[in-house]
Design an enzyme around this catalytic site. Structure first.
Site, short mmCIF file in Angstrom:
data_model
loop_
_atom_site.label_atom_id
_atom_site.label_comp_id
_atom_site.label_asym_id
_atom_site.label_seq_id
_atom_site.Cartn_x
_atom_site.Cartn_y
_atom_site.Cartn_z
N GLU A 429 0.84 -1.19 0.00
CA GLU A 429 0.00 0.00 0.00
C GLU A 429 0.88 1.25 0.00
O GLU A 429 1.75 1.42 0.84
CB GLU A 429 -0.86 -0.01 1.28
N ASP A 502 -0.77 -1.00 5.82
CA ASP A 502 -0.60 -0.39 7.13
C ASP A 502 -1.54 -1.03 8.15
O ASP A 502 -2.61 -1.50 7.79
CB ASP A 502 -0.92 1.12 7.07
N ASP A 504 -3.64 0.19 10.07
CA ASP A 504 -4.66 1.14 10.52
C ASP A 504 -5.95 0.90 9.74
O ASP A 504 -6.05 -0.06 8.97
CB ASP A 504 -4.16 2.59 10.34
N ASP A 506 -7.38 2.50 7.24
CA ASP A 506 -7.25 2.52 5.78
C ASP A 506 -6.59 1.24 5.28
O ASP A 506 -6.99 0.67 4.26
CB ASP A 506 -6.41 3.73 5.34
#
Ligand code: 0RA
Length: 638
Positions: A429, A502, A504, A506
């Site tokens: 990503e 990641d 998180d 997103d």
């Protein structure tokens, strides 16, 4: 026939005389198809059908079939009994006419019956012609009448052989098929029983008892619910999605129309059609009428309920038939069977009649059963969406032939290894993480494909939109296997495919998008254990000179509890991009030290539901789900 609806005094006069039986013995195949087991069974059907006709006329409630050990078969019913009075024109009894003249029978005169089940309507005389011995006994008017035959020829006139109570009526027929005509006199219990079961479904409230004295077997069929029972039984193991079976019963212009249907959560369609109890495997006008009524009624209803918006296209025939179990049965005075196998109903007038009857009846059902109606419409809408998605995906493939091209995407940093079983690809990503990964990797066997965060812009992440996405297309080309129906795992360029996002929200979203994509378009990659999820650390702490990486909040808490001074040095990674190439290699990419999750399809059905939920139209549940699960990355198991 002044008025065929009026109660009709049926006499031998009504039986039309056509011709003698010699042609039947000369060319049996012309009348019963063949002289093998099929033809032999045909004799049974012919006689049973006559009794069933009497049941359909409402005059008989039971039919008994017996196979004796010597090959004789007997069929008896409790109907009105074949007329035995003397036919004026022919000068013989009605019974003798029925048994000795081809095409003689009430069905053809248009008198006694409106409806007949006989396939070719050839009747009992054909069975008589092809039997070594035969007899018929008629009980009516308190008397037992009997006539015997040898190879179709009467041994004498119809005689009174006994008396019974005046309430006892019926016809019994026994015959021994002619061994010089049939290759073997061997009846198959299962074949006959299946046909009787079918008849019992199609003619409700008739008892059919079948006894096979050769093997001491006996079975009885009776279905109070008729074709509704049929549909319920057939739908049961396919998982019905509503309780009440929709049923329709209307008679229009002497055509009796019955239909029953129920939806299941499967994808296949079971649609059986019958005309006068004959299975019309090739469909015909009744089936055509049924289908257009189904499509029309469901579209009308869905529009009225606003489940279909003005701008939405109509549900197609395929949409409304997906997962449906249906039986359509018509009974009509003069069926025309067409085609090679005579398995298609040809009567043109039947289409409109069935269409009217079914559209009316189904609309009424939907209005009276709102709960069933809601489930059915929802099912059809789902089918429509899937069809539309598949269509767009197909179009896309055609438009973008590039997916099949051998040009690798520009952003791919490929490895030098050419043996797929030793090669892996990281799907990363973001460009900055992609940059770190490119620098940190072992370029001999690790390829890097950076994906831009743009993938997040796809607000309603519908699969077909994903395919329109440049990043996804780059992914397809890089993997080399194609997608959808054309996946060829032998062409997979890397045997380890690793998603690295990641830790998180997103990241979780992008990972879910990618998993959805793989699940829907390359499930083989998951099934064969090629798909993995990288596990980057969440924290870094300094312990003296040594760096310590912590992969979960729990790990962090435990560590800090034991190393109080380390708290000051604790660094939280907000994204992969914050790690330098070395750190990324050491913690996440080095096969010696990394941990990865292998994605499995433990339960494809559950996974599909999860994906539907995550990827569906409703944004709110999706956001909630992702937020509440983002922290559980480690437990992610598709
Ligand atoms: C013609 C007219 C009537 C009955 C039948 C045929 C009839 C035929 C078969 C063949 C097997 N079982 C049968 N049962 C009845 C009506 C006679 C009347 O009006 O009483």
């Amino acid at each position: 026939m002044v008025d065929s609806m009026a109660i009709h005094e049926y006499t031998a006069r009504d039986i039309q005389v056509l011709e003698g039986l010699e042609p039947v013995r000369r060319r049996p195949g012309m009348y019963i198809g063949s002289t093998d087991e099929r033809g032999l069974h045909h004799l049974v059907y012919e006689i049973v059908d006559n009794s069933i006709d009497e049941a359909m006329a409402g005059s008989a409630s039971r039919v008994d079939v017996t196979i004796f050990s010597d090959g004789r078969v007997q069929v008896s019913d409790n109907g009105r009994g074949i007329p035995v009075d003397v036919h004026e024109q022919a000068g013989v009894s009605g019974l003798e006419l029925v048994m000795t003249r081809l095409h003689a029978g009430g069905k053809f005169g248009g008198g006694g019956y409106k409806v007949s089940g006989g396939l070719h309507g050839v009747g009992a005389s054909v069975v008589n012609a092809l039997s070594d011995e035969m007899w018929v006994e008629v009980r009516r008017d308190g008397k037992v009448y009997r006539q015997e035959y040898r190879r179709g020829t009467p041994l004498g006139p119809v005689a009174v052989v006994g008396t019974v109570g005046p309430e006892i009526t019926g016809t019994a027929t026994q015959w021994l098929a002619d061994r010089s005509i049939f290759s073997a006199i061997e009846y198959d219990f299962e074949t006959l029983a299946e046909r009787f079961r079918e008849i019992a479904y199609l003619v409700k409230n008739v008892w059919i008892r079948f006894e096979d004295q050769r093997h001491d077997r006996e079975i009885s069929f009776y279905f109070e619910g008729g074709i509704v029972s049929f549909v319920r039984n057939a739908a049961r193991e396919r998982g019905p999605i509503h309780r009440t079976v929709a049923s329709i019963e209307r008679t229009i212009n002497d055509v009796q129309v019955e239909a029953a249907l129920q939806y299941t959560d499967g994808y296949s369609t079971l649609e059986l059609s019958f005309a006068n109890c004959i299975n019309t495997g090739d469909g015909g006008t009744h089936l055509t009428g049924f289908r257009s009524a189904l499509t029309r009624a469901l579209n009308d209803y869905a529009r009225k309920q606003k489940a279909l918006k003005d701008e939405d296209a109509n549900l197609t025939g395929e949409d409304v038939r997906e997962g449906m179990v249906a039986v359509i049965s018509v009974k009509l005075p003069e069926p025309q069977f067409e085609g090679q196998t005579k398995a298609k109903l040809g009567n043109a007038e039947v289409k409109g009649i069935v269409e009217t009857a079914v559209a009316d009846g189904l609309t009424q059902f939907l209005e009276e059963h709102p709960q069933e109606a809601r489930r059915i419409v929802e099912k059809c809408l789902t089918a429509a969406r899937a069809r539309e998605a598949a269509r767009r995906a197909r179009e896309l493939v055609i438009r973008k032939g590039a997916l099949e091209s051998s040009t690798l995407p520009g952003k791919l940093a490929d490895c030098t290894e050419r043996d797929p079983s030793n090669a892996e690809i990281y799907i990363v990503e973001g460009d900055s993480a992609g940059g770190s990964a490119k620098q940190g990797r072992d370029r001999r066997f690790q390829a890097i494909l950076p994906l831009r965060g743009k993938i997040l812009n796809v607000e309603k992440a519908r699969p077909e939109k994903m395919l329109a996405h440049e990043e996804i297309r780059a992914l397809i080309t890089a993997l080399g296997v194609g997608f959808g129906d054309s996946v060829d795992l032998a062409r997979l360029r890397y045997h380890r495919v690793i998603i690295m996002t990641d830790a998180d929200v997103d990241g979780a979203h992008i990972r879910t998008l990618l998993l959805t994509f793989f699940f829907r378009y390359m499930p083989q990659i998951i099934e064969n254990g090629h798909l993995h999820i990288a596990q980057p650390p969440l924290y870094r702490a300094q312990n003296g000179k040594e760096a310590v990486y912590l992969f979960s909040d729990k790990e962090k808490d435990t560590y800090l509890a034991g190393h109080k001074s380390a708290a000051a040095t604790l660094q939280r990674y907000k994204g992969l991009g914050e790690m330098n190439p070395d750190q990324l290699w050491t913690t996440t990419m080095d096969p010696q030290h990394r941990t990865m999750l292998c994605v499995t399809i433990a339960d494809a059905t559950a996974a599909d539901q999860l994906f539907t939920r995550l990827m569906g139209d409703e944004v709110e549940p999706r956001r909630k789900f992702i937020q509440s699960h983002a922290a559980q990355v480690r437990n992610l198991d598709v």
